[in-house]
Design an enzyme around this catalytic site. Structure first.
Site, short mmCIF file in Angstrom:
data_model
loop_
_atom_site.label_atom_id
_atom_site.label_comp_id
_atom_site.label_asym_id
_atom_site.label_seq_id
_atom_site.Cartn_x
_atom_site.Cartn_y
_atom_site.Cartn_z
N ASN A 1 35.12 25.90 -24.92
CA ASN A 1 34.00 24.97 -24.98
C ASN A 1 34.41 23.80 -25.87
O ASN A 1 34.30 23.85 -27.09
CB ASN A 1 32.76 25.66 -25.55
CG ASN A 1 32.23 26.69 -24.58
OD1 ASN A 1 31.58 26.35 -23.59
ND2 ASN A 1 32.55 27.95 -24.82
N GLU A 2 34.90 22.77 -25.21
CA GLU A 2 35.44 21.62 -25.92
C GLU A 2 34.31 20.71 -26.41
O GLU A 2 33.16 20.88 -25.98
CB GLU A 2 36.39 20.83 -25.00
CG GLU A 2 37.62 21.61 -24.55
CD GLU A 2 38.65 21.83 -25.67
OE1 GLU A 2 38.34 21.63 -26.85
OE2 GLU A 2 39.79 22.23 -25.33
#
Ligand code: F6R
Length: 646
Positions: free
Chosen positions: A175-176
């Site tokens: 989850n950037e």
């Protein structure tokens, strides 16, 4: 709850996430352990306890698992408990956080491969209970596949325990930055920094996939218990931001601030930038030992932009250091003590100044000609990190030996190796050996393991470059030692563990030379990196040899690796360099041609090694100057390692 800066004994506070109260600075429960091994074992025991507790009640235990370097030791301990203590995984269901996309299961870079190599192949988990996102799913089916992955977690009863690492972007799973707090399993595009960090394992950023499938933030936060592992100095900044910063999609790990059963398990380096460790005087009462006092005074100079000798009582009071002033003041006394301490670290005689009074010098005057070993993890760290000091030691007549701990073969590109193989072919077109190498290199697919012949050639290239540099500095070839420590020789980025053979090679050289001084890379940035393993090899060798009579006269000095420098308050020997010496050091680094221009292990810093070295050495000199000490062109810095109680 009482907070220890470092958790030396595993005690109850490790699991007290639920009772954690937010402080002025910290919003996530965290425990700092002495090192990542002790910490990992503690986490593995929590997981094992949960599995057993569920098993007694005939219930499933649902684990969310991570890959990467952080959880390796946790898995190793779980495997050990399975093999030696009969811990069974029959009631365990696992869901992995993520997988690169596209990615084949058989690819050694896949998370599927990683999980089997580190855990699943060694335990009795039922294959149908293992879930890892499929990196080969058809693009058209991806959306449904991700929804189904979520559904499977729900059907299993939800995640009981989620293990996490953290990326330098603040990602959890993949989850950037920009990820939404209610995101579920989906396909994402990897951040550039994440790809840079993965580049070493993939042997070049161009081989790192651009996308991945990842569980979402909401999926992760659905877990009843979350433990995030953070090791090494390179994680310190993002750990601080996550624990102390505001919740923001720019740092997705901050979403964990409102999960009330989360613990961050850290080693001392990863926790080093938390306010309570970095500037504890801003948090509460301090035990003003010398090291803390020195650190605080350097910090105070930086805050006030003043030199040490111009700090006033008011400065100490205004910046949260009134207790130091009350205990050890006035400012005049504190300033003088600190100034003298730093002044005494500076020497142009790293091997000691012959016939000089040496009470306040970093090194002993006697013997005036010392035997020195410079250990260099790769064939170039010697000149990059201490080229100026190396040059002075030789010039001042000491017997200097260089010991390259690893062959460094993996960092030579195929194109570079082919260049040398083709020259060899011109010299001797009939050489079968050369033809084998050319064939292996020409038909080689990206990121596959080199043949032993190619590896040997790559190692020779680095040897040749090393000789060029050491000859330039004036060292006889007979004093240059290539140790080729076996732990490194896997042909892959993933290295073996240190073995007795490695330690024996180190011990043999020390026994043979009986040095008065040893220099080594004290690189703590990455606990799994080669520099740290090389340092551990030295520490083990010193432990083995410490009772030998000649070791009583041996002092060990640590330089920092290619990326970092010691903090000013830590430095115990600072060796100044003139502008000419800076140029000579640059030239010595240039001889390592295979490591010039876009090297394979560049990291996120696009400067070449000589530029980084010069910037770093100049920076240290500027910092000394700003504190009111003499102004030099550049300085190399060392910290002494005490192994024999002297
Ligand atoms: C891995 C994962 C990532 C890593 C993170 C840290 O499954 O989801 O979030 O945990 O990139 O990686 P390491 O541990 O290699 O520093």
């Amino acid at each position: 709850m009482k907070k220890n800066p470092i958790q030396r004994n595993i005690d109850i506070s490790y699991k007290l996430a639920g009772q954690f109260e937010e402080t002025r600075f910290e919003k996530i429960h965290n425990v700092i352990f002495e090192n990542s091994n002790v910490a990992s074992i503690t986490v593995a025991h929590e997981i094992a306890d949960l599995i057993k507790e569920r098993s007694i009640r005939n219930e499933l235990c649902v684990l969310g698992l991570a890959t990467g370097s952080s959880p390796i030791k946790v898995y190793e301990e779980l495997v050990r408990m399975h093999k030696e203590e009969g811990l069974s995984f029959k009631n365990v269901v696992t869901f992995n956080l993520d997988e690169y996309y596209p990615m084949d299961k058989e690819n050694i870079q896949s998370y599927y491969y990683f999980m089997h190599e580190h855990l699943f192949n060694h335990i009795d988990i039922l294959p149908q209970n293992v879930h890892i996102p499929n990196g080969n799913i058809d693009a058209k089916e991806l959306h449904q596949y991700c929804l189904d992955y979520e559904l499977k977690i729900k059907e299993a009863g939800g995640l009981d325990f989620q293990l996490l690492g953290i990326g330098r972007t603040g990602h959890i799973g993949f989850n950037e930055p920009g990820s939404h707090y209610n995101s579920g399993t989906r396909i994402i595009t990897l951040d550039h920094i994440t790809r840079v960090d993965a580049a070493a394992t993939f042997l070049g950023i161009e081989n790192v996939p651009r996308r991945a499938i990842t569980m979402g933030i909401a999926t992760v936060k659905g877990a009843k218990r979350i433990v995030l592992l953070g090791w090494g100095e390179h994680k310190a900044e993002i750990i601080k931001e996550t624990i102390e910063g505001d919740v923001s999609s720019h740092v997705p790990a901050t979403y964990l601030q409102d999960h009330k059963n989360t613990t961050f398990v850290l080693d001392a380096e990863a926790g080093s930038k938390l306010t309570r460790n970095k500037t504890p005087w801003l948090v509460g009462p301090c035990d003003w030992k010398n090291e803390l006092r020195n650190k605080a005074i350097v910090w105070l100079c930086q805050q006030t932009k003043k030199t040490i000798l111009s700090l006033t009582d008011k400065d100490y009071n205004d910046f949260g250091m009134s207790s130091l002033l009350a205990e050890q003041g006035p400012a005049y006394d504190l300033n003088i003590t600190m100034f003298n301490k730093l002044q005494h670290t500076i020497t142009g005689w790293p091997g000691g100044k012959p016939n000089a009074e040496d009470t306040n010098r970093p090194e002993r005057a006697k013997p005036s000609k010392k035997k020195v070993i410079i250990f260099s993890p790769h064939p170039d760290d010697d000149v990059i990190s201490m080229g100026g000091t190396f040059d002075r030691l030789v010039e001042q007549g000491h017997e200097v030996h260089i010991a390259y701990q690893t062959s460094g073969n993996i960092a030579v590109s195929d194109q570079e190796a082919l260049k040398f193989a083709e020259i060899s072919e011109r010299i001797n077109p009939k050489s079968e050996e050369t033809q084998t190498i050319i064939k292996a290199l020409s038909g080689k697919k990206e990121a596959t393991i080199d043949t032993p012949e190619v590896r040997q050639l790559k190692g020779w290239i680095r040897r040749g470059e090393s000789y060029a540099a050491t000859r330039y500095i004036g060292v006889e070839d007979t004093n240059v030692h290539f140790l080729d420590l076996p732990f490194y020789e896997t042909g892959r980025v993933k290295k073996d563990k240190l073995s007795e053979k490695d330690i024996e090679i180190m011990c043999n050289l020390i026994r043979e030379i009986k040095p008065h001084q040893i220099y080594a890379a004290g690189d703590l940035a990455d606990p799994h990196g080669t520099h740290k393993v090389c340092l551990d090899a030295l520490f083990e060798a010193l432990e083995e040899l410490k009772e030998e009579p000649y070791m009583k006269n041996c002092w060990v000095w640590l330089y920092r690796g290619a990326w970092h420098e010691w903090d000013i308050h830590e430095i115990e020997m600072a060796v100044p360099m003139s502008p000419d010496q800076v140029l000579k050091k640059r030239q010595a680094i240039f001889f390592h041609q295979s490591q010039k221009d876009g090297v394979m292990f560049q990291g996120e810093d696009s400067r070449e090694f000589w530029m980084r070295a010069e910037d770093r050495n100049r920076d240290t000199a500027r910092k000394y100057e700003a504190l009111g000490l003499a102004s030099y062109a550049a300085m190399e810095a060392f910290v002494r390692y005490h192994f024999n109680n002297f």
